[in-house]
Scaffold this motif. Structure first.
Motif, PDB file in Angstrom:
ATOM      1  N   GLY A 174      -2.648  45.338  15.190  1.00 23.03           N
ATOM      2  CA  GLY A 174      -1.318  45.911  15.314  1.00 23.03           C
ATOM      3  C   GLY A 174      -1.243  46.937  16.426  1.00 23.03           C
ATOM      4  N   ARG A 175      -2.363  47.604  16.715  1.00 26.72           N
ATOM      5  CA  ARG A 175      -2.384  48.697  17.680  1.00 26.72           C
ATOM      6  C   ARG A 175      -3.559  48.553  18.638  1.00 26.72           C
ATOM      7  NH1 ARG A 175      -1.419  53.442  13.128  1.00 26.72           N
ATOM      8  NH2 ARG A 175       0.817  53.058  12.807  1.00 26.72           N
ATOM      9  N   GLY A 176      -3.247  48.473  19.931  1.00 25.98           N
ATOM     10  CA  GLY A 176      -4.315  48.400  20.917  1.00 25.98           C
ATOM     11  C   GLY A 176      -5.054  49.721  21.036  1.00 25.98           C
ATOM     12  N   GLY A 177      -4.308  50.810  21.188  1.00 24.89           N
ATOM     13  CA  GLY A 177      -4.948  52.111  21.295  1.00 24.89           C
ATOM     14  C   GLY A 177      -3.977  53.170  21.744  1.00 24.89           C
ATOM     15  N   LEU A 178      -4.341  54.426  21.546  1.00 30.31           N
ATOM     16  CA  LEU A 178      -3.471  55.533  21.945  1.00 30.31           C
ATOM     17  C   LEU A 178      -4.239  56.547  22.771  1.00 30.31           C
ATOM     18  CD1 LEU A 178      -4.250  58.175  20.036  1.00 30.31           C
ATOM     19  CD2 LEU A 178      -2.871  56.970  18.363  1.00 30.31           C
ATOM     20  N   ILE A 179      -3.466  57.303  23.557  1.00 28.43           N
ATOM     21  CA  ILE A 179      -3.982  58.436  24.317  1.00 28.43           C
ATOM     22  C   ILE A 179      -3.103  59.618  23.922  1.00 28.43           C
ATOM     23  CG2 ILE A 179      -4.511  59.349  26.598  1.00 28.43           C
ATOM     24  CD1 ILE A 179      -4.499  56.424  27.609  1.00 28.43           C
ATOM     25  N   GLY A 180      -3.571  60.406  22.982  1.00 23.50           N
ATOM     26  CA  GLY A 180      -2.765  61.492  22.424  1.00 23.50           C
ATOM     27  C   GLY A 180      -2.255  61.136  21.049  1.00 23.50           C
ATOM     28  N   SER A 181      -2.544  61.987  20.058  1.00 22.71           N
ATOM     29  CA  SER A 181      -2.207  61.685  18.667  1.00 22.71           C
ATOM     30  C   SER A 181      -0.790  62.085  18.294  1.00 22.71           C
ATOM     31  CB  SER A 181      -3.193  62.395  17.731  1.00 22.71           C
ATOM     32  OG  SER A 181      -3.138  63.811  17.929  1.00 22.71           O
TER      33      SER A 181
END
Length: 540
Positions: A213-220
């Motif tokens: 569902g989610r590739g990835g994030l930069i910053g929460s």
């Protein structure tokens, strides 16, 4: 950042110094992490070398990985850990020591530096068990598969992330790895590649991110904007719902990636983020770039991208897709030189190089694969690039890529180009255009006759073939009327505005197969009035 000098090579079998880096002979098709050199932002801030120059240790369990970390003289002592087999909860226990801070149920690189984890032999699979990097620097992860890490259900590991970085992390290079899940958050999974709480100088290269569902994030969060300087290149993102990545603040560079089946949204630049997006191939996807699910906008610089069957949603208060034009909204400077493949060859290059077990093959920057790269990361002035390709191979960005695609999109169709095969799809479509000279008709370009033709009212103009439903086209044949010539042209996806091919002259023109409802042949310059007798379209 502390580095060790190799005093003796005799203690490590199959070791040689290549170009000043330690190369370790491994019993598989892949060489060690030292064979390739960190690229992108991981090449900056002193570079990313991992455990080069230190001891080489073999591990077949997670516990042995922890033991290798804990037996070092100090938390900064360089080490390369060669991993083979399946690492899981059953063989990953906590180990204590002055040079480590480990935990059961995940690979914990916490408060350490100068570490390489590289898959060897028959391969390394981290099954339902993630890698967590915290308060650490100079880390290399290469040639591993990390799969089905869960944050709910059983067993649990790493908050559901395949790889996560947080709390003052510097210089991480993840290369030739495969990160996969089996569903989204409702199925117990989170991100494949997450960075937060002051993570900088990271490169993800030649890797696969799939089925999440989610590739990835930069910053929460919208206030966690101190994460920056991230490069993504030659990766394959496949069957992901969103976050490829989600970027909150900071600077990221995405080039030569193949994005396939992004189901809800793609690159999500938010909260002042600046994304440099160039020479990527977006395919069978939705809303591949923009600011989504927030009013805190981000910005982007685009160039050289190919849009193949990309759809776009309407803009809203908290939903701002960059398409269909994908025009730049900022400029983004990067402090390194990147040699970019033409976007048209990205799917084939990425298919041959990305993921674990592919032999650490890389692109040569000329749409060809090499197993023995010799170029090292270099630096260039940080000012924004000022030169542009003669014609952009996709939507018309206002700024240039770091370096023009090697395979220039401006070359004329070759006289030896393969002739189209199959049915002429124009015959079942309709035609329109921008203008027409008296006595000519748009419909004449699809009547099967070379004695009739369309001509614009001047030396430039455009003519289009339209279909009632999406039709895949990969090749066209422009047949000029007798005695006529065609100057410079663009082949444009009339559904999105993306430029599929640019060049000069008539004849057979090929481009990546694209599903569309309208295809436009746009004549941008000509010394005489052009006359097109037939605008033929083909699926192959």
């Amino acid at each position: 950042m502390k580095r060790s000098t190799v005093l003796s090579l005799s203690a490590i079998a199959g070791v040689a110094v290549v170009g000043g880096a330690l190369a370790i002979g491994l019993p598989q098709e892949n060489a060690s992490a030292a064979t390739n050199v960190a690229t992108g932002f991981a090449s900056q801030n002193g570079g990313t070398t991992g455990g080069a120059g230190g001891a080489v240790v073999k591990a077949t369990t997670g516990t042995q990985i922890h033991e290798a970390l804990c037996k070092r003289a100090a938390a900064s002592t360089p080490i390369t850990i060669q991993v083979e087999g399946t690492i899981n909860h059953g063989n990953t226990a906590k180990v204590s020591g002055s040079s480590c801070n480990t935990a059961a149920g995940l690979i914990e690189l916490k408060g350490v530096s100068n570490v390489t984890i590289v898959g060897v032999g028959a391969g390394a699979t981290f099954d339902q068990l993630g890698i967590h990097i915290r308060d650490s620097s100079n880390i290399v992860i290469q040639n591993v598969t990390i799969q089905n890490v869960k944050k709910s259900g059983s067993p649990l590991s790493n908050g559901g992330d395949a790889i996560s970085m947080e709390s003052t992390v510097r210089n991480v290079w993840v290369d030739h790895s495969t990160l996969v899940a089996s569903g989204g958050e409702s199925a117990g999974f989170d991100g494949l590649f997450d960075m937060k709480d002051d993570t900088q100088y990271v490169t993800l290269s030649y890797s696969i991110l799939r089925n999440s569902g989610r590739g990835g994030l930069i910053g929460s969060s919208e206030t966690d904007t101190g994460n920056s300087f991230i490069t993504f290149h030659h990766n394959k993102y496949e069957n992901l719902d969103s976050r490829t990545p989600l970027l909150r603040g900071g600077v990221a560079h995405m080039y030569n990636n193949h994005y396939l089946k992004l189901n809800e949204s793609g690159i999500n630049a938010r909260a002042g983020a600046k994304a440099k997006v160039e020479n990527n191939y977006f395919q069978n996807s939705k809303d591949v770039l923009g600011t989504f699910y927030t009013a805190a906008a981000g910005t982007w610089q685009t160039a050289g991208n190919v849009l193949d069957n990309v759809t776009w949603s309407a803009k809203g208060t908290e939903y701002n897709p960059a398409g269909p034009s994908m025009a730049s909204t900022t400029t983004v400077a990067v402090p390194y030189t990147a040699v970019l493949d033409s976007a048209a060859c990205v799917p084939s290059i990425v298919a041959a190089t990305a993921g674990a077990g592919t032999g650490l093959k890389v692109s040569d920057g000329k749409c060809a694969v090499t197993a023995n790269p010799t170029a090292t990361a270099t630096t260039s002035p940080t000012k924004a690039p000022t030169t542009s390709p003669t014609k952009a191979p996709t939507t018309s960005p206002t700024t240039a890529p770091t370096k023009a695609p090697t395979a220039a999109p401006t070359t004329s169709p070759s006289a030896s180009a393969s002739q189209p095969t199959g049915a002429n799809l124009s015959l079942v479509g309709s035609a329109d255009g921008s203008s027409k000279m008296s006595g000519t008709s748009f419909g004449y370009v699809k009547d099967g006759k070379t004695t009739t033709y369309w001509s614009p009212n001047g030396t430039t103009g455009e003519v289009s073939i339209k279909w009632g439903t999406a039709t895949k086209v990969a090749r066209i044949n422009i047949v000029p009327a007798s005695g006529s010539s065609i100057g410079a042209y663009q082949v444009v996806n009339g559904s999105t505005g993306a430029v599929l091919k640019s060049g000069t002259g008539a004849g057979v023109i090929t481009f990546p197969a694209t599903s569309l409802t309208k295809l436009t042949f746009k004549i941008t310059s000509s010394t005489t009035t052009p006359k097109i007798a037939e605008f033929q379209t083909f699926a192959s």
